[in-house]
Structure formats: structure tokens, C-alpha cells
Design an enzyme around this catalytic site. Structure first.
Site, PDB file in Angstrom:
ATOM      1  N   ASP A   1       0.795  -1.230   0.000  1.00 38.05           N
ATOM      2  CA  ASP A   1       0.000   0.000   0.000  1.00 38.05           C
ATOM      3  C   ASP A   1       0.825   1.276   0.000  1.00 38.05           C
ATOM      4  O   ASP A   1       0.286   2.348   0.229  1.00 38.05           O
ATOM      5  CB  ASP A   1      -0.966  -0.013   1.192  1.00 38.05           C
ATOM      6  CG  ASP A   1      -0.301  -0.454   2.477  1.00 38.05           C
ATOM      7  OD1 ASP A   1       0.884  -0.793   2.456  1.00 38.05           O
ATOM      8  OD2 ASP A   1      -0.976  -0.459   3.520  1.00 38.05           O
TER       9      ASP A   1
ATOM     10  N   PHE B   1       2.481  -9.346   1.027  1.00 36.68           N
ATOM     11  CA  PHE B   1       1.716  -8.231   1.575  1.00 36.68           C
ATOM     12  C   PHE B   1       0.503  -8.820   2.300  1.00 36.68           C
ATOM     13  O   PHE B   1      -0.363  -9.444   1.686  1.00 36.68           O
ATOM     14  CB  PHE B   1       1.267  -7.246   0.496  1.00 36.68           C
ATOM     15  CG  PHE B   1       0.425  -6.144   1.075  1.00 36.68           C
ATOM     16  CD1 PHE B   1       1.001  -5.181   1.894  1.00 36.68           C
ATOM     17  CD2 PHE B   1      -0.941  -6.082   0.859  1.00 36.68           C
ATOM     18  CE1 PHE B   1       0.234  -4.181   2.482  1.00 36.68           C
ATOM     19  CE2 PHE B   1      -1.721  -5.082   1.439  1.00 36.68           C
ATOM     20  CZ  PHE B   1      -1.132  -4.134   2.254  1.00 36.68           C
TER      21      PHE B   1
HETATM   22  N1  LIG Z   1       6.949  -6.776   2.986  1.00 30.95           N
HETATM   23  C1  LIG Z   1       5.893  -6.203   3.542  1.00 30.95           C
HETATM   24  N2  LIG Z   1       5.936  -4.896   3.847  1.00 30.95           N
HETATM   25  C2  LIG Z   1       4.862  -4.302   4.396  1.00 30.95           C
HETATM   26  C3  LIG Z   1       3.660  -4.994   4.638  1.00 30.95           C
HETATM   27  C4  LIG Z   1       3.643  -6.382   4.329  1.00 30.95           C
HETATM   28  O1  LIG Z   1       2.637  -7.079   4.556  1.00 30.95           O
HETATM   29  N3  LIG Z   1       4.768  -6.943   3.786  1.00 30.95           N
HETATM   30  N4  LIG Z   1       2.573  -4.357   5.141  1.00 30.95           N
HETATM   31  C5  LIG Z   1       2.565  -2.903   5.116  1.00 30.95           C
HETATM   32  C6  LIG Z   1       1.579  -2.428   6.089  1.00 30.95           C
HETATM   33  S1  LIG Z   1      -0.060  -2.368   5.619  1.00 30.95           S
HETATM   34  C7  LIG Z   1       1.903  -2.037   7.311  1.00 30.95           C
HETATM   35  S2  LIG Z   1       0.700  -1.536   8.391  1.00 30.95           S
HETATM   36  C8  LIG Z   1       3.306  -1.955   7.705  1.00 30.95           C
HETATM   37  C9  LIG Z   1       3.521  -2.501   9.076  1.00 30.95           C
HETATM   38  O2  LIG Z   1       4.889  -2.595   9.302  1.00 30.95           O
HETATM   39  P1  LIG Z   1       5.523  -2.039  10.602  1.00 30.95           P
HETATM   40  O3  LIG Z   1       5.095  -0.649  10.841  1.00 30.95           O
HETATM   41  O4  LIG Z   1       6.977  -2.238  10.497  1.00 30.95           O
HETATM   42  O5  LIG Z   1       4.790  -2.950  11.687  1.00 30.95           O
HETATM   43  P2  LIG Z   1       4.974  -4.493  12.053  1.00 30.95           P
HETATM   44  O6  LIG Z   1       5.849  -5.162  11.039  1.00 30.95           O
HETATM   45  O7  LIG Z   1       3.653  -5.082  12.287  1.00 30.95           O
HETATM   46  O8  LIG Z   1       5.703  -4.452  13.458  1.00 30.95           O
HETATM   47  C10 LIG Z   1       6.690  -3.511  13.683  1.00 30.95           C
HETATM   48  C11 LIG Z   1       7.339  -3.692  15.036  1.00 30.95           C
HETATM   49  O9  LIG Z   1       6.433  -3.427  16.109  1.00 30.95           O
HETATM   50  C12 LIG Z   1       6.936  -4.107  17.237  1.00 30.95           C
HETATM   51  N5  LIG Z   1       5.910  -4.143  18.268  1.00 30.95           N
HETATM   52  C13 LIG Z   1       5.052  -5.136  18.592  1.00 30.95           C
HETATM   53  N6  LIG Z   1       4.232  -4.749  19.582  1.00 30.95           N
HETATM   54  C14 LIG Z   1       4.566  -3.475  19.899  1.00 30.95           C
HETATM   55  C15 LIG Z   1       4.056  -2.528  20.838  1.00 30.95           C
HETATM   56  O10 LIG Z   1       3.108  -2.763  21.574  1.00 30.95           O
HETATM   57  N7  LIG Z   1       4.651  -1.306  20.873  1.00 30.95           N
HETATM   58  C16 LIG Z   1       5.706  -0.991  20.080  1.00 30.95           C
HETATM   59  N8  LIG Z   1       6.230   0.227  20.180  1.00 30.95           N
HETATM   60  N9  LIG Z   1       6.208  -1.880  19.182  1.00 30.95           N
HETATM   61  C17 LIG Z   1       5.627  -3.091  19.075  1.00 30.95           C
HETATM   62  C18 LIG Z   1       7.374  -5.442  16.665  1.00 30.95           C
HETATM   63  O11 LIG Z   1       8.365  -6.034  17.455  1.00 30.95           O
HETATM   64  C19 LIG Z   1       7.901  -5.061  15.281  1.00 30.95           C
HETATM   65  O12 LIG Z   1       9.288  -4.991  15.248  1.00 30.95           O
HETATM   66  O13 LIG Z   1       4.134  -2.689   6.814  1.00 30.95           O
HETATM   67  C20 LIG Z   1       3.927  -2.364   5.485  1.00 30.95           C
HETATM   68  N10 LIG Z   1       4.958  -2.986   4.729  1.00 30.95           N
HETATM   69  N1  LIG Z   2      -6.012 -10.144  12.193  1.00 34.45           N
HETATM   70  C1  LIG Z   2      -5.389  -9.109  11.644  1.00 34.45           C
HETATM   71  N2  LIG Z   2      -6.074  -8.287  10.854  1.00 34.45           N
HETATM   72  C2  LIG Z   2      -5.433  -7.259  10.238  1.00 34.45           C
HETATM   73  C3  LIG Z   2      -4.068  -7.002  10.450  1.00 34.45           C
HETATM   74  C4  LIG Z   2      -3.365  -7.878  11.331  1.00 34.45           C
HETATM   75  O1  LIG Z   2      -2.170  -7.721  11.588  1.00 34.45           O
HETATM   76  N3  LIG Z   2      -4.061  -8.914  11.882  1.00 34.45           N
HETATM   77  N4  LIG Z   2      -3.470  -5.958   9.809  1.00 34.45           N
HETATM   78  C5  LIG Z   2      -4.282  -4.854   9.372  1.00 34.45           C
HETATM   79  C6  LIG Z   2      -3.558  -4.016   8.416  1.00 34.45           C
HETATM   80  S1  LIG Z   2      -2.126  -3.278   8.987  1.00 34.45           S
HETATM   81  C7  LIG Z   2      -3.985  -3.786   7.157  1.00 34.45           C
HETATM   82  S2  LIG Z   2      -3.149  -2.674   6.170  1.00 34.45           S
HETATM   83  C8  LIG Z   2      -5.178  -4.463   6.619  1.00 34.45           C
HETATM   84  C9  LIG Z   2      -4.941  -4.927   5.199  1.00 34.45           C
HETATM   85  O2  LIG Z   2      -6.085  -5.390   4.651  1.00 34.45           O
HETATM   86  P1  LIG Z   2      -6.144  -5.605   3.066  1.00 34.45           P
HETATM   87  O3  LIG Z   2      -5.387  -4.526   2.374  1.00 34.45           O
HETATM   88  O4  LIG Z   2      -7.567  -5.771   2.704  1.00 34.45           O
HETATM   89  O5  LIG Z   2      -5.312  -6.930   2.823  1.00 34.45           O
HETATM   90  P2  LIG Z   2      -5.794  -8.432   2.685  1.00 34.45           P
HETATM   91  O6  LIG Z   2      -6.796  -8.769   3.729  1.00 34.45           O
HETATM   92  O7  LIG Z   2      -4.571  -9.238   2.574  1.00 34.45           O
HETATM   93  O8  LIG Z   2      -6.624  -8.497   1.326  1.00 34.45           O
HETATM   94  C10 LIG Z   2      -6.153  -8.038   0.123  1.00 34.45           C
HETATM   95  C11 LIG Z   2      -6.814  -8.893  -0.961  1.00 34.45           C
HETATM   96  O9  LIG Z   2      -6.883  -8.125  -2.163  1.00 34.45           O
HETATM   97  C12 LIG Z   2      -6.629  -8.962  -3.261  1.00 34.45           C
HETATM   98  N5  LIG Z   2      -6.177  -8.068  -4.351  1.00 34.45           N
HETATM   99  C13 LIG Z   2      -4.933  -7.620  -4.595  1.00 34.45           C
HETATM  100  N6  LIG Z   2      -4.937  -6.774  -5.646  1.00 34.45           N
HETATM  101  C14 LIG Z   2      -6.220  -6.695  -6.081  1.00 34.45           C
HETATM  102  C15 LIG Z   2      -6.864  -5.968  -7.139  1.00 34.45           C
HETATM  103  O10 LIG Z   2      -6.225  -5.216  -7.866  1.00 34.45           O
HETATM  104  N7  LIG Z   2      -8.211  -6.152  -7.274  1.00 34.45           N
HETATM  105  C16 LIG Z   2      -8.910  -6.971  -6.453  1.00 34.45           C
HETATM  106  N8  LIG Z   2     -10.228  -7.054  -6.646  1.00 34.45           N
HETATM  107  N9  LIG Z   2      -8.332  -7.659  -5.445  1.00 34.45           N
HETATM  108  C17 LIG Z   2      -7.007  -7.520  -5.260  1.00 34.45           C
HETATM  109  C18 LIG Z   2      -5.596  -9.934  -2.749  1.00 34.45           C
HETATM  110  O11 LIG Z   2      -5.614 -11.121  -3.510  1.00 34.45           O
HETATM  111  C19 LIG Z   2      -6.011 -10.130  -1.293  1.00 34.45           C
HETATM  112  O12 LIG Z   2      -6.796 -11.260  -1.121  1.00 34.45           O
HETATM  113  O13 LIG Z   2      -5.501  -5.592   7.413  1.00 34.45           O
HETATM  114  C20 LIG Z   2      -5.626  -5.285   8.782  1.00 34.45           C
HETATM  115  N10 LIG Z   2      -6.159  -6.463   9.407  1.00 34.45           N
HETATM  116  S1  SF4 Z   3       5.289  -4.040  -3.083  1.00 37.27           S
HETATM  117 FE1  SF4 Z   3       7.373  -3.175  -3.130  1.00 37.27          FE
HETATM  118  S2  SF4 Z   3       7.482  -2.159  -5.128  1.00 37.27           S
HETATM  119 FE2  SF4 Z   3       5.303  -2.477  -4.681  1.00 37.27          FE
HETATM  120  S3  SF4 Z   3       4.620  -0.595  -3.659  1.00 37.27           S
HETATM  121 FE3  SF4 Z   3       5.261  -2.040  -2.043  1.00 37.27          FE
HETATM  122  S4  SF4 Z   3       7.429  -1.502  -1.611  1.00 37.27           S
HETATM  123 FE4  SF4 Z   3       6.885  -0.613  -3.601  1.00 37.27          FE
HETATM  124 MO   LIG Z   4      -1.316  -1.803   7.361  1.00 38.15          MO
END
Ligand SMILES: Nc1nc2c(c(=O)[nH]1)N[C@H]1C(S)=C(S)[C@@H](COP(=O)(O)OP(=O)(O)OC[C@H]3O[C@@H](n4cnc5c(=O)[nH]c(N)nc54)[C@H](O)[C@@H]3O)O[C@H]1N2
Ligand SMILES: Nc1nc2c(c(=O)[nH]1)N[C@H]1C(S)=C(S)[C@@H](COP(=O)(O)OP(=O)(O)OC[C@H]3O[C@@H](n4cnc5c(=O)[nH]c(N)nc54)[C@H](O)[C@@H]3O)O[C@H]1N2
Ligand code: SF4
Ligand SMILES: [Mo]
Length: 740
Positions: A22, A611
Site C-alpha cells: 500500500d 503483503f
Molecule cells: N513486505 C511487507 N511490507 C509491508 C507490509 C507487508 O505485509 N509486507 N505491510 C505494510 C503495512 S499495511 C503495514 S501496516 C506496515 C507494518 O509494518 P511495521 O510498521 O513495520 O509494523 P509491524 O511489522 O507489524 O511491526 C513492527 C514492530 O512493532 C513491534 N511491536 C510489537 N508490539 C509493539 C508494541 O506494543 N509497541 C511498540 N512500540 N512496538 C511493538 C514489533 O516487534 C515489530 O518490530 O508494513 C507495510 N509494509
Molecule cells: N487479524 C489481523 N487483521 C489485520 C491485520 C493484522 O495484523 N491482523 N493488519 C491490518 C492491516 S495493517 C492492514 S493494512 C489491513 C490490510 O487489509 P487488506 O489490504 O484488505 O489486505 P488483505 O486482507 O490481505 O486483502 C487483500 C486482498 O486483495 C486482493 N487483491 C490484490 N490486488 C487486487 C486488485 O487489484 N483487485 C482486487 N479485486 N483484489 C485484489 C488480494 O488477492 C487479497 O486477497 O488488514 C488489517 N487487518
Molecule cells: S510491493 Fe514493493 S514495489 Fe510495490 S509498492 Fe510495495 S514496496 Fe513498492
Molecule cells: Mo497496514
């Protein structure tokens, strides 16, 4: 001799904005014969490093044999994963007819939608537009746990959700937030650049994360104690006079009351709650307050804990009292791009009747993230930002997800009978997965708009195949948060009958009597409409702009005031007061550990190759991380007989899941990490719902009242009680053989 290449058409290259995660990197897609064959970095040196290995895997993801290509209609029992292929027209006719029947019988509020919106790019404005015309307020999203709720809570304090000025800052404070080379790469690059420039980085994390390892200061706090930590910082700052008295006198209200509350948190108490040495707390607070330009970038860890509203408010308050609002190197209150209509501008929130808005689930009990607060902010938003309903980071006024799933499962306080999910793996993406499952099983109509057959889609009546970002035109606008516009061109055609969520909502709306409100025939027409205030068409934009940003305009509040009821920064929130909550921030302890459940469990630590719940079916990525992992400290592992690389079961009062043990000295003792989003696409057909209940964190997380933040109704993902026991590998797991 003729090589296969020379028989093909020549390659060409276009720019797209990636939606695999995202953060939206702009890069180049190389196309041949209507197929993306390769991804290349941006040509601009400033942007070339903004790409990760998920982005470069776009061809493997988009061209994957599992991509959904034609609409599917359920033929077996719900969740049995048996389908017949039907035409798009038939699917849309039947969906419109069935939804009309449900709405006539149970009222428009019996229809709910879940989406996250960033991957589908076009969903958000149009789904709310449709729902508002229909009269349903029950829209929910993953951003209720991620940035959307931070935006909503920030607005209580100063009427907008600021953007950190990472390019100019001298101090960065990361509350858990851990961007890496392959996790939110652009942010990682900006933090690296700031570090190279000499900026100080402070990390607060129970784990020695990648960012903590490089930080100038690491505070290894107990999970779930961020609000107490912030109160400790404020105690130091106010006691030592490190605050910006002039800004407070001129622009803040409630300082004396805040001061009295902060005095309830002497450092001895904060040390006890957080488990961090008081000297280290004081040192960090001083560095932050004394920096000439300091930022606390958004973080998900305060979005997902029991004191979420207070913790997010405390970040806002720290920014304000240290004079870091809307200044160079601080937190910028940018507004939106002046030449652009945001998704909020498409949503028609004035069309839905106020009494329907008031039926939004959560409106009474957890109002901060619902229409109720947005209604209170409306005149102030209009005064300062010229928009009544600004929907920063996709959702500042949504229904409470937990209440929606209860209404779906039990009909309480009223029934929800139809549920659409678009680009969201709903079953795994909220707390209390068993309840979400019951909720879905109890529906009359479920529609999933997806690119792959997820466990959620398996529970649907109709699955519509979605297009992906290379298959549609778009302008990415940081989801209403920043004021940057980035071009994303359509480079190839979608497969067979796959289409955008814009097409879906338009075709449904036209069938249900809302044609006049859905006048656009394709996405380029929509983009023409959205660009109209700038006097440009999409074609003109696309031929002249790759990325543009409105220039910064610091300290705008001197002209406009803040978009709060007082026009000032509300250290004491008048809105929280009026809603009947504590108007001052506080720390609330999460559910206590016990002999039976001795660990503090936290979810998160995103995995580089995936992701969220996605990509477990993409061989090139899954091979980098074939199985889910619990992280535990060596002392805990040896006490509990846990062996690195062996399977274990993590149990909470809510449920249990399995994963492999990863013994890591970087962990804070007594803590265990459970990953988010695991299911096993390779077990489709042999394990129910492709293993959706085996390893998903959502099984463990409760949404009972004592686990919810009061004001928003957000669940506690950061430090809930659990225990770990060694176990065998789950039965029925096949050898990992994945294509792509
Ligand atoms: N490759 C990859 N990159 C991503 C994503 C992905 O799914 N894959 N998701 C994206 C999204 S939507 C998000 S939200 C971000 C999330 O990514 P980050 O913001 O980096 O969050 P997390 O990876 O969930 O955890 C980050 C840290 O929070 C620490 N932590 C756990 N509990 C606590 C607490 O209570 N307090 C504090 N201060 N720290 C705590 C954990 O040890 C961990 O090191 O990553 C984004 N980037
Ligand atoms: N239990 C639990 N719930 C969480 C979290 C957690 O740590 N634990 N993290 C939260 C966080 S940080 C975030 S950001 C949210 C993320 O929530 P979302 O961004 O909704 O991520 P996903 O639930 O993985 O669902 C994404 C889906 O979109 C589909 N998709 C990808 N690209 C496209 C497209 O172009 N078109 C369509 N139609 N579908 C597509 C993928 O196949 C996948 O199944 O979830 C939150 N919910
Ligand atoms: S998946 Fe990688 S290349 Fe795509 S938006 Fe996220 S960080 Fe950028
Ligand atoms: Mo997120």
C-alpha cells in the site's frame, strides 16, 4: 536462425504505481504482446531505489495461472468451493436482483461492504457513493486497524492527519514501525537518507528490530504500553520546560488539564508499566523535544492496541507541545492537491439521510471512528479545508467492524444479510476469525471481487475476477492523506472477463436505479472528472506528468485556525468530552498474563515476501518464507521445550494456531510474535478453506469488550495473554509445490 524473440512484437515501457503493497512505488512495466514481461525501476535517480522484490514479481503475480478470469457462481454448500462459470452480465443481473430483494425486506442498512481500497484503486469513492445512494452506512475496512483510524483520531486534536517531513527532519521517532529494504521501501529509503544527513533515530520496540539495531536509541518497551511511554515523555518535557510555550499559549487549549494528567505519570510509574529504565526514557524525550524539527511518523502499533485512541492522541500532543506542527522538518498539514477531486469528493455523504447515518454500527458505542464524530467535525473541516467530509487514508467515518460482524452473525441490533468484499481477505483480516466465519456463513448474499481464490472468496455466492494495476488507468493520490499525484497507466488488457471495481459499482448502480449518479463509462472519464479543478484531462496529465506535488505551505493555521471546534489544537479534546469519554489521554493496561497464559503475544512483523494475507501462492515469493513463524526468546524457548524450526501451538482463551518456532535473542523475554495473514493456498481442495484456521493471527485475537479500545472499538493486538506448546506439523500439509 530465427530466435523466438524476433518473431514477437517489440517491447515498450510505461509507468505504473504498484499496489502489491500500500505504499505505491511508481516504476516501469515492460510490455510485449499485451503481457507485462518485466518490471524496471524508475528512471529518475531519486525514485529508482523505491522498488522491492514483491514489485519486481508483478509479472509472476499478474500472469499467474491461478488468476481468476471469469465470474463464478456457487453451486455447492457455502464454503465448499464448488462453482460454475457464468457470464459477467448474468452475474451482475443476479447480484442486483438479490441485493434489491434483501434491501426491500430488511432495509438498506442490512447491506455491508468491506474493502481496503488501495489494491483495487477505484473502489473506495464508488462503493460509498453507491451505499450512500442506497442508504447503507455499514462500510468497513482494514484501515480501521491501519492509518485510517490514526487519521480519524489525529483530527480530534488538530483537524487533520499530518505527513512527516522526512526530507528535512533532524529526529525520527519510530514507535515499533520498522520499514526495511523490502517492506515499505520508499519510507525505508527516506529514513536512511535522513540518517545519512545526521538525523537521530529513536526506536521503541519490544524486539531488536532492523530499525532498532541501527537506532541511536532503542527503548525495548513491553508490548501495549506505548501510551504510558508517551505520558512519560511528556512528564520529562513539561517538567524540564522543553515545550514550546509560545505555540501553546497562542494555539493550544487545555494545557493546564493536560499538565495535571501528565503529573499522574511520574517516571517511576512509567518505568514500571513499560519496563524501560527511567533514565533512558528521559534521554529519549529530551532528544525528541530539543531537535530542530522532529517527527513521529505514523505507526500501526498504536492503531492496534487497547489504549489506541490515547496513544494516537499522545503522538499528536507531543507534536504540538514541542512546536513541530506544520514547520520545516516537522509534521506537515498539507491538505489535498488543489487540482484534484479526492475519493471523499466522489462519495456523496450528504445524500444519505442523517437517520440512516445514525444507524451506522458503532455510532453509539465506539463513535470516534464513525459518522458521529465526522458530523461533529463537519463545519470545522469545511471552514479550514473546504471539504465537509474529508476521508483521510480512506476511512474516517466507518462502521465498527466488530459490531458489523456481530450483526451479520446474530442479527443484533439488526440483521445484516448481504455482504460484499472487494480486494480484502475479510475472514483473516479482523479480530475474532471464528465470529467473522459465523457472520459470513449467515449471509443470504456474499459477493467477492478478487484476483485469486482466497478463503474469503470461497465463502461467497459470486466471485468476480478483478483487474490489477497494470490493467487500468489511475492517478494515485496517497489515499487522501498527502497532496501528491502519481501517474499509473494501463499497460495491458485484463484477462477475459476481469474488470475494475469501478466497473462493478457502475454496473450495479445502473441496474439499481442510480444511473444518473454513475455517468462515467470508463476510468479515463472518471480521471477527467477528478482532474477537472486543475483544468487538465487525464490524457493531458498523462502526457506531461509522472508525479507532482503541491509546494509546501507552512503554518497555514495562522490564516485559517485548526479544524477543531475551538479552532485551536485541543490538548483536551472537546469532542471526546461531548461524546462522554475522558477528554485527556491515559494508559489502560491490556488483559493480564497469568500462570496459564504467561506470554504477551503480539501480531505483526510483516514478512518481506508477502503483503498481508497475499502472495502465499506465488512460488518465487513463498520460497523465500515457506512457513509461518513464532518468534520467542531463547530463555523462554528452553523453559517451554520449544525447538527452533519445529512446530508449536500458540493458545489463547480465544483459540489456537500453529507455526514453526524461531528462537531469537532479539525478542524481549516473555513476548511472542505471531505473524499475520497465513493460509495455505496449496492445500485448496484437501484442507477446509485452504487452511484458513491453521495459522491465522485473527483466530487468536479477541474482540470481546475487555479487549477493545473504548473510543474506537479497536482490538488489542499488541500484548494479549497466550501460551506456547510444542506440537506436530499440521496434518494434511502437502509438500510445497508452487508455480510462478
Ligand atoms: N513486505 C511487507 N511490507 C509491508 C507490509 C507487508 O505485509 N509486507 N505491510 C505494510 C503495512 S499495511 C503495514 S501496516 C506496515 C507494518 O509494518 P511495521 O510498521 O513495520 O509494523 P509491524 O511489522 O507489524 O511491526 C513492527 C514492530 O512493532 C513491534 N511491536 C510489537 N508490539 C509493539 C508494541 O506494543 N509497541 C511498540 N512500540 N512496538 C511493538 C514489533 O516487534 C515489530 O518490530 O508494513 C507495510 N509494509
Ligand atoms: N487479524 C489481523 N487483521 C489485520 C491485520 C493484522 O495484523 N491482523 N493488519 C491490518 C492491516 S495493517 C492492514 S493494512 C489491513 C490490510 O487489509 P487488506 O489490504 O484488505 O489486505 P488483505 O486482507 O490481505 O486483502 C487483500 C486482498 O486483495 C486482493 N487483491 C490484490 N490486488 C487486487 C486488485 O487489484 N483487485 C482486487 N479485486 N483484489 C485484489 C488480494 O488477492 C487479497 O486477497 O488488514 C488489517 N487487518
Ligand atoms: S510491493 Fe514493493 S514495489 Fe510495490 S509498492 Fe510495495 S514496496 Fe513498492
Ligand atoms: Mo497496514
Amino acid at each position: 536462425m530465427t530466435t523466438p524473440d524476433s518473431t514477437m512484437n517489440p517491447q515498450h515501457t510505461k509507468y505504473c504505481v504498484c499496489t502489491i503493497c500500500d505504499i505505491g512505488c511508481q516504476f516501469r512495466a515492460v510490455v510485449q504482446d499485451d503481457r507485462v514481461v518485466r518490471i524496471l525501476p524508475h528512471e529518475s535517480p531519486a525514485l529508482a531505489r523505491n522498488i522491492c522484490f514483491k514489485g519486481t514479481a508483478a509479472p509472476q503475480i499478474h500472469n499467474h495461472p491461478d488468476r481468476l478470469r471469469v465470474p463464478l457462481k456457487r453451486v455447492g454448500a457455502r464454503g465448499s468451493d464448488q462453482w460454475e462459470e457464468i457470464s459477467y452480465e448474468q452475474a451482475m443481473d443476479e447480484i442486483a436482483e438479490r441485493l434489491s430483494t434483501i434491501v426491500t425486506e430488511h432495509g438498506p442498512e442490512s447491506f455491508a461492504v468491506s474493502t481496503s481500497g488501495w489494491n483495487t484503486q477505484t473502489t473506495h469513492g464508488f462503493d460509498r457513493r453507491f451505499m450512500n445512494l442506497l442508504g447503507s452506512p455499514n462500510w468497513i475496512s482494514g484501515v480501521s486497524l491501519c492509518a485510517g483510524n490514526t487519521a480519524a483520531v489525529n483530527r480530534l486534536t488538530y483537524g487533520w492527519f499530518p505527513f512527516p517531513d522526512l526530507l528535512n527532519t533532524n529526529c525520527i521517532v519510530l514507535f515499533g514501525h520498522n520499514p526495511r529494504k523490502h517492506s515499505w521501501t520508499p519510507l525505508f529509503n527516506m529514513i536512511e537518507a535522513a540518517r545519512d544527513r545526521g538525523a537521530t533515530v529513536i526506536v521503541l520496540d519490544p524486539r531488536v528490530s532492523e530499525q532498532a539495531e541501527k537506532a541511536d536509541l532503542h527503548l525495548q518497551l513491553r508490548a501495549g504500553t506505548d501510551a504510558a511511554m508517551c505520558l512519560g515523555w511528556l512528564k520529562v518535557i513539561l517538567d524540564e520546560g522543553l515545550h514550546d510555550q509560545r505555540f501553546i499559549d497562542d494555539w493550544c487549549v487545555g494545557f493546564d488539564e493536560l499538565r495535571a494528567r501528565v503529573d499522574e505519570y511520574p517516571l517511576e510509574r512509567v518505568e514500571e508499566i513499560t519496563g524501560v529504565d527511567r533514565e533512558l526514557i528521559a534521554q529519549a524525550a529530551r532528544i525528541y523535544a530539543n531537535a530542530d524539527g522532529a517527527v513521529i511518523p505514523w505507526t500501526p502499533v498504536t492503531d492496534q492496541q487497547i489504549s489506541s485512541t490515547s496513544a494516537i492522541r499522545l503522538h499528536s500532543i507531543l507534536r504540538a507541545v514541542t512546536g513541530n506542527l506544520d514547520v520545516v522538518g516537522g509534521e506537515m498539514l498539507n491538505g489535498v492537491h488543489p487540482g484534484w477531486r479526492t475519493e471523499a469528493d466522489l462519495q456523496l455523504h450528504d445524500v444519505i439521510a442523517p437517520e440512516q447515518r445514525a444507524k451506522q454500527l458503532g455510532y453509539d458505542k465506539h463513535p470516534v471512528y464513525t459518522y458521529r464524530t465526522a458530523e461533529m467535525l463537519r463545519p470545522h473541516m469545511e471552514r479550514v479545508w473546504g471539504r465537509r467530509w474529508m476521508d483521510q487514508v480512506m476511512g474516517c467515518h466507518m462502521a465498527n467492524p466488530t459490531e458489523v460482524f456481530r450483526a451479520m452473525a446474530d442479527g443484533d441490533p439488526y440483521p445484516i444479510r448481504a455482504f460484499f468484499t472487494l480486494g480484502n481477505n475479510t475472514l483473516l483480516s479482523y479480530p475474532n476469525q471464528h465470529q467473522v466465519h459465523r457472520a459470513l456463513m449467515n449471509q443470504e448474499l456474499i459477493v467477492a471481487h478478487e484476483i485469486f481464490m482466497t478463503p474469503t472468496a470461497m465463502l461467497a455466492d459470486y466471485v468476480l475476477p478483478g483487474d490489477v494495476f497494470t490493467e487500468r488507468a489511475h492517478i494515485a493520490d496517497t489515499w487522501g492523506w498527502g497532496n501528491r499525484l502519481a501517474l499509473s497507466e494501463q499497460v495491458v488488457s485484463p484477462p477475459e472477463q476481469a474488470s475494475s471495481t469501478f466497473r462493478f459499482w457502475t454496473d450495479l448502480a445502473r441496474r439499481m436505479g442510480f444511473a444518473e449518479h454513475f455517468p462515467w463509462d470508463d476510468l479515463e472519464q472518471v480521471l477527467d472528472h477528478r482532474l477537472e479543478p486543475s483544468g487538465r484531462t487525464f490524457e493531458q496529465f498523462a502526457s506531461t506528468v509522472l508525479m507532482e506535488q503541491a509546494p509546501p505551505d507552512y503554518r497555514k493555521y495562522r490564516r485559517t485556525g485548526f479544524a477543531t471546534p475551538s479552532g485551536k489544537v485541543e490538548l483536551r479534546s472537546s469532542i471526546l468530552d461531548e461524546l462522554g469519554f475522558d477528554p485527556l489521554p491515559y494508559h489502560r493496561e491490556g488483559p493480564a498474563t497469568s500462570d496459564a497464559f504467561p506470554y504477551r503475544v503480539f501480531t505483526g512483523v510483516r514478512e518481506d515476501p508477502f503483503f498481508q494475507t497475499g502472495q502465499r501462492n506465488i512460488g518465487v515469493l513463498r520460497r523465500r518464507s515457506p512457513s509461518p513463524k513464532f518468534f520467542v526468546h531463547p530463555d523462554d524457548a528452553s523453559r517451554d521445550g520449544l525447538v527452533d524450526g519445529h512446530w508449536a501451538r500458540l493458545e489463547t482463551e480465544q483459540g489456537h494456531v500453529v507455526a514453526k518456532v524461531s528462537v531469537r535473542s532479539e525478542m524481549r523475554p516473555g513476548h511472542v510474535r505471531v505473524p499475520h495473514g497465513w493460509w495455505y493456498p496449496e492445500t485448496r481442495g484437501s484442507i477446509e478453506l485452504a487452511g484458513a484456521f491453521l495459522s491465522s493471527d485473527a483466530v487468536l485475537c479477541s474482540d470481546a469488550d475487555e479487549f477493545l479500545d473504548h473510543e474506537q472499538g479497536i482490538p488489542h493486538f499488541k500484548g494479549f495473554p497466550g501460551r506456547l506448546v510444542p506440537c506436530d506439523a499440521p496434518a494434511g500439509m502437502s509438500e510445497l509445490t508452487l508455480g510462478g
